[in-house]
Design an enzyme around this catalytic site. Structure first.
Site, PDB file in Angstrom:
ATOM      1  N   ARG A  51     -17.397  -9.378 -53.115  1.00 46.51           N
ATOM      2  CA  ARG A  51     -17.338  -8.967 -54.523  1.00 46.51           C
ATOM      3  C   ARG A  51     -18.721  -8.908 -55.175  1.00 46.51           C
ATOM      4  O   ARG A  51     -18.889  -8.333 -56.221  1.00 46.51           O
ATOM      5  CB  ARG A  51     -16.428  -9.918 -55.305  1.00 46.51           C
ATOM      6  CG  ARG A  51     -14.979  -9.899 -54.802  1.00 46.51           C
ATOM      7  CD  ARG A  51     -14.253 -11.140 -55.227  1.00 46.51           C
ATOM      8  NE  ARG A  51     -15.066 -12.315 -54.893  1.00 46.51           N
ATOM      9  CZ  ARG A  51     -14.878 -13.532 -55.390  1.00 46.51           C
ATOM     10  NH1 ARG A  51     -13.882 -13.747 -56.227  1.00 46.51           N
ATOM     11  NH2 ARG A  51     -15.663 -14.523 -55.062  1.00 46.51           N
ATOM     12  N   HIS A 184     -14.494 -21.484 -32.404  1.00 46.34           N
ATOM     13  CA  HIS A 184     -15.731 -21.098 -31.709  1.00 46.34           C
ATOM     14  C   HIS A 184     -16.069 -22.016 -30.542  1.00 46.34           C
ATOM     15  O   HIS A 184     -16.861 -21.672 -29.689  1.00 46.34           O
ATOM     16  CB  HIS A 184     -16.910 -20.962 -32.686  1.00 46.34           C
ATOM     17  CG  HIS A 184     -17.353 -22.262 -33.266  1.00 46.34           C
ATOM     18  ND1 HIS A 184     -16.922 -22.712 -34.483  1.00 46.34           N
ATOM     19  CD2 HIS A 184     -18.176 -23.214 -32.783  1.00 46.34           C
ATOM     20  CE1 HIS A 184     -17.476 -23.884 -34.723  1.00 46.34           C
ATOM     21  NE2 HIS A 184     -18.235 -24.215 -33.724  1.00 46.34           N
ATOM     22  N   HIS A 246     -10.986 -28.186 -32.439  1.00 38.39           N
ATOM     23  CA  HIS A 246     -11.838 -28.286 -31.253  1.00 38.39           C
ATOM     24  C   HIS A 246     -11.320 -29.313 -30.233  1.00 38.39           C
ATOM     25  O   HIS A 246     -11.242 -29.041 -29.043  1.00 38.39           O
ATOM     26  CB  HIS A 246     -13.260 -28.698 -31.638  1.00 38.39           C
ATOM     27  CG  HIS A 246     -13.897 -27.832 -32.676  1.00 38.39           C
ATOM     28  ND1 HIS A 246     -13.639 -26.489 -32.787  1.00 38.39           N
ATOM     29  CD2 HIS A 246     -14.796 -28.116 -33.644  1.00 38.39           C
ATOM     30  CE1 HIS A 246     -14.353 -25.990 -33.769  1.00 38.39           C
ATOM     31  NE2 HIS A 246     -15.054 -26.952 -34.317  1.00 38.39           N
ATOM     32  N   LYS A 336     -18.899 -38.088 -38.265  1.00 35.17           N
ATOM     33  CA  LYS A 336     -20.132 -37.569 -38.874  1.00 35.17           C
ATOM     34  C   LYS A 336     -21.110 -38.712 -39.146  1.00 35.17           C
ATOM     35  O   LYS A 336     -20.703 -39.872 -39.203  1.00 35.17           O
ATOM     36  CB  LYS A 336     -19.794 -36.872 -40.196  1.00 35.17           C
ATOM     37  CG  LYS A 336     -19.099 -35.542 -39.988  1.00 35.17           C
ATOM     38  CD  LYS A 336     -19.151 -34.708 -41.244  1.00 35.17           C
ATOM     39  CE  LYS A 336     -18.574 -33.329 -41.008  1.00 35.17           C
ATOM     40  NZ  LYS A 336     -19.421 -32.474 -40.159  1.00 35.17           N
TER      41      LYS A 336
HETATM   42  P1  NDP Z   1     -18.649 -18.692 -47.862  1.00 37.40           P
HETATM   43  O1  NDP Z   1     -18.020 -19.253 -49.084  1.00 37.40           O
HETATM   44  O2  NDP Z   1     -20.101 -18.872 -47.653  1.00 37.40           O
HETATM   45  O3  NDP Z   1     -18.359 -17.118 -47.799  1.00 37.40           O
HETATM   46  C1  NDP Z   1     -17.155 -16.535 -48.138  1.00 37.40           C
HETATM   47  C2  NDP Z   1     -17.476 -15.262 -48.867  1.00 37.40           C
HETATM   48  O4  NDP Z   1     -16.263 -14.637 -49.231  1.00 37.40           O
HETATM   49  C3  NDP Z   1     -18.243 -15.475 -50.147  1.00 37.40           C
HETATM   50  O5  NDP Z   1     -19.592 -15.106 -49.946  1.00 37.40           O
HETATM   51  C4  NDP Z   1     -17.548 -14.575 -51.181  1.00 37.40           C
HETATM   52  O6  NDP Z   1     -18.501 -13.718 -51.712  1.00 37.40           O
HETATM   53  C5  NDP Z   1     -16.545 -13.800 -50.343  1.00 37.40           C
HETATM   54  N1  NDP Z   1     -15.298 -13.557 -51.041  1.00 37.40           N
HETATM   55  C6  NDP Z   1     -14.620 -14.376 -51.857  1.00 37.40           C
HETATM   56  N2  NDP Z   1     -13.501 -13.785 -52.282  1.00 37.40           N
HETATM   57  C7  NDP Z   1     -13.479 -12.553 -51.713  1.00 37.40           C
HETATM   58  C8  NDP Z   1     -12.578 -11.466 -51.758  1.00 37.40           C
HETATM   59  N3  NDP Z   1     -11.457 -11.528 -52.467  1.00 37.40           N
HETATM   60  N4  NDP Z   1     -12.860 -10.359 -51.040  1.00 37.40           N
HETATM   61  C9  NDP Z   1     -13.991 -10.279 -50.280  1.00 37.40           C
HETATM   62  N5  NDP Z   1     -14.889 -11.288 -50.210  1.00 37.40           N
HETATM   63  C10 NDP Z   1     -14.626 -12.403 -50.915  1.00 37.40           C
HETATM   64  O7  NDP Z   1     -17.814 -19.250 -46.633  1.00 37.40           O
HETATM   65  P2  NDP Z   1     -18.255 -19.277 -45.101  1.00 37.40           P
HETATM   66  O8  NDP Z   1     -18.922 -18.005 -44.779  1.00 37.40           O
HETATM   67  O9  NDP Z   1     -18.946 -20.544 -44.822  1.00 37.40           O
HETATM   68  O10 NDP Z   1     -16.839 -19.394 -44.376  1.00 37.40           O
HETATM   69  C11 NDP Z   1     -15.937 -18.309 -44.288  1.00 37.40           C
HETATM   70  C12 NDP Z   1     -14.757 -18.755 -43.444  1.00 37.40           C
HETATM   71  O11 NDP Z   1     -15.218 -19.111 -42.145  1.00 37.40           O
HETATM   72  C13 NDP Z   1     -14.047 -20.001 -43.978  1.00 37.40           C
HETATM   73  O12 NDP Z   1     -12.679 -19.893 -43.711  1.00 37.40           O
HETATM   74  C14 NDP Z   1     -14.632 -21.125 -43.153  1.00 37.40           C
HETATM   75  O13 NDP Z   1     -13.719 -22.195 -43.020  1.00 37.40           O
HETATM   76  C15 NDP Z   1     -14.833 -20.443 -41.814  1.00 37.40           C
HETATM   77  N6  NDP Z   1     -15.861 -21.058 -41.005  1.00 37.40           N
HETATM   78  C16 NDP Z   1     -17.171 -21.051 -41.424  1.00 37.40           C
HETATM   79  C17 NDP Z   1     -18.151 -21.599 -40.629  1.00 37.40           C
HETATM   80  C18 NDP Z   1     -19.579 -21.571 -41.041  1.00 37.40           C
HETATM   81  O14 NDP Z   1     -20.435 -21.947 -40.214  1.00 37.40           O
HETATM   82  N7  NDP Z   1     -19.914 -21.143 -42.237  1.00 37.40           N
HETATM   83  C19 NDP Z   1     -17.819 -22.211 -39.311  1.00 37.40           C
HETATM   84  C20 NDP Z   1     -16.422 -22.162 -38.971  1.00 37.40           C
HETATM   85  C21 NDP Z   1     -15.507 -21.602 -39.796  1.00 37.40           C
HETATM   86  P3  NDP Z   1     -18.326 -12.920 -53.085  1.00 37.40           P
HETATM   87  O15 NDP Z   1     -18.312 -13.911 -54.183  1.00 37.40           O
HETATM   88  O16 NDP Z   1     -19.531 -12.036 -53.057  1.00 37.40           O
HETATM   89  O17 NDP Z   1     -17.064 -12.132 -52.978  1.00 37.40           O
END
Ligand code: NDP
Length: 487
Positions: A51, A184, A246, A336
């Site tokens: 977004r 992963h 995991h 942790k």
């Molecule tokens: P983040 O919060 O960093 O990223 C999620 C992104 O989703 C945000 O940047 C947000 O950006 C976007 N978002 C929110 N609502 C919407 C929407 N309706 N449509 C499209 N985009 C949207 O989370 P992560 O990247 O850390 O994690 C993402 C998923 O991956 C989670 O489920 C997490 O549990 C999983 N995960 C993450 C890991 C990691 O290393 N980060 C490791 C293992 C799993 P914006 O506001 O611009 O829309």
């Protein structure tokens, strides 16, 4: 974006949540490396969706910043790769946004080209159901024009009931063959080596059972604390964050029967059978078969309730009620803010039934097989050897194998490639997820609702609560390769 070619198929990878941490830190670097090594299809484009207000250019440059350290050679590869990246500002749950993405992709393919798509849900888990429903509603999971695959990140549900609900949403819009639930850990080279180690050798399988194995320890230990993710972590805790995913996957790979092939269904069926056979506890049994702890200072972290009882450390003792494993305890341990970061599986064999050596000078140590997953990927076998000298003394020695560092790539690379190729072997099937939660739920209830499970405090940088040592019982001790175990 790359122009149409005359090849028969174009692959589009749509990352929902593209502005986030996962996309920047893991997914795009992995895709870039696959691109550089020529592993991606010739016609491949990437669409980031979030977004935030970004242009194609600003999105690409935020991705380049996240990768960092691009030298001149990398820079030209990056420019070629980035030319195929575009950004769509919109919401994964909004029909208008999805229809716009659908039109962009369809137009880039034209009527004569197969339009294959991989949707990656790098979104907060709360958005999975509504996003899947919207994709289904907009016809974007229909496979008439090409394959439509969806990668769903962990966590998949927060208990058995919610995982069943999410699975029913998934199955209402897509076939199981289209779904790639990612853990992963399964993408790690050493985790896949478990299959090779067990099923491409004959010498281990005959002793891989209750007759020879005293206990199995599966440890995923972290030196870092919750690292600014305390708000999320305080709702999850070690059981939901690590144990259900995991550790349960490692347990099923270690304990499974030989599958008839390495194909996804054969493999996942055997893994699911292990989870089916894990003894299901009631709340009291779960409390008696576990230890939980919390590191000092956790309650002072931002986003954590001052009276939080969330466990940052946990041990569970599981039994697998089948012919192979009856009576053998499997200890699953994770935490942790511990003294070191290590993931490993220790298979402790039984001591010899009778010692023929002079017990004054011989102290026979049972054989130990350690499969280290990180940071030192390898296999270590400890065995008794004669102590040099005139007496018949014995001492443990170790055979070691270390994976060459240069071959170990990030787990996401392997998993993304498998998802692109439609190979589900290293992804979790719906029944595996639900069975894992069924095993973990009683521990969650025991820890969160019952007063019978004590919460032990432990110091940061320690090995966890001392109670975990006593918990093992039977003269057993924790094995940890990094701590010089077996030497
Ligand atoms: P983040 O919060 O960093 O990223 C999620 C992104 O989703 C945000 O940047 C947000 O950006 C976007 N978002 C929110 N609502 C919407 C929407 N309706 N449509 C499209 N985009 C949207 O989370 P992560 O990247 O850390 O994690 C993402 C998923 O991956 C989670 O489920 C997490 O549990 C999983 N995960 C993450 C890991 C990691 O290393 N980060 C490791 C293992 C799993 P914006 O506001 O611009 O829309």
């Amino acid at each position: 974006m790359a122009s149409d070619g005359n090849s028969a198929a174009r692959l589009t990878i749509v990352i929902f949540g593209a502005s986030g941490d996962l996309a920047h830190r893991k997914l795009v670097p992995a895709l870039f490396h696959l691109f550089k090594t020529g592993a991606l299809p010739d016609l491949c484009q990437f669409i980031g969706v979030a977004r935030s207000d970004m242009t194609d250019e600003s999105f690409r440059s935020s991705l380049a910043d996240a990768i960092g350290g691009l030298d001149d050679a990398d820079r030209s590869s990056w420019d070629a790769f980035a030319g195929n990246i575009s950004y769509v500002r919109g919401s994964s749950t909004d029909d208008e946004s999805l229809k716009a993405i659908d039109a962009i992709v369809s137009n880039s393919c034209g009527p004569s080209m197969t339009d294959d798509r991989l949707y990656y849900l790098a979104l907060a888990p709360g958005l999975y159901p509504t996003t899947l429903e919207a994709l289904g509603r907009c016809g974007m999971l229909d496979q008439a024009a090409g394959s439509r695959r969806v990668v769903i990140e962990k966590p998949f549900g927060t208990d058995r009931e919610s995982s069943q609900e999410l699975n029913s949403v998934v199955h209402s819009v897509a076939d199981e063959s289209q779904v790639f639930r990612i853990d992963h850990y399964l993408g790690k080279e050493t985790v896949q080596n478990l299959l090779v180690f067990r099923f491409a050798n004959t010498i281990f399988e005959p002793v891989w059972n209750r007759n020879y194995v005293d206990n199995v320890q599966i440890s995923v230990l972290e030196s870092l604390d919750t690292e600014g993710r305390s708000g999320y972590y305080d709702r999850a805790g070690v059981l939901r964050d690590m144990m259900q995913s995991h550790l349960m996957q490692l347990l099923s790979l270690i304990a499974m029967e030989p599958p008839v092939s390495a194909g996804a269904d054969a493999l996942r069926t055997e893994k699911a059978k292990v989870l089916q056979a894990v003894r299901k506890y009631g709340t009291e049994e779960a409390a008696a078969n576990s230890i939980r702890g919390q590191y000092d200072g956790y309650r002072g972290e931002e986003g954590v309730a001052p009276s939080s009882a969330t466990a940052t450390y946990g041990v569970t003792r599981l039994f697998i009620d089948n012919w192979r494993w009856q009576g053998v305890p499997f200890y699953l341990r994770s935490g942790k803010a511990l003294s070191e970061k290590t993931s490993e599986i220790a298979i402790q064999f039984r001591p010899p039934p009778h010692t023929i050596f002079d017990t004054q000078s011989a102290n026979v140590t049972p054989n130990l097989l350690q499969i280290t997953i990180q940071p030192d990927e390898g296999v270590h076998l400890t065995f008794e050897n004669k102590k040099p000298g005139t007496r018949m003394g014995t001492a443990p020695e170790r055979l070691e194998y270390h994976f060459p560092e240069q071959v170990i790539r990030d787990a996401y690379e392997r998993l993304l490639l498998d998802a692109i190729e439609g190979d589900q072997s290293l992804f979790t099937r719906s029944d595996e997820i639900e069975l894992s939660w069924q095993i973990i739920d009683p521990f969650v209830q025991a820890w969160e609702q019952s007063l019978k499970s004590q919460l032990y405090q432990y110091e940061r940088g320690s090995n966890g609560p001392a109670a975990a040592d006593e918990f093992l019982g039977g003269g057993r001790r924790w094995h940890q390769h990094g701590s010089g175990d077996g030497e």
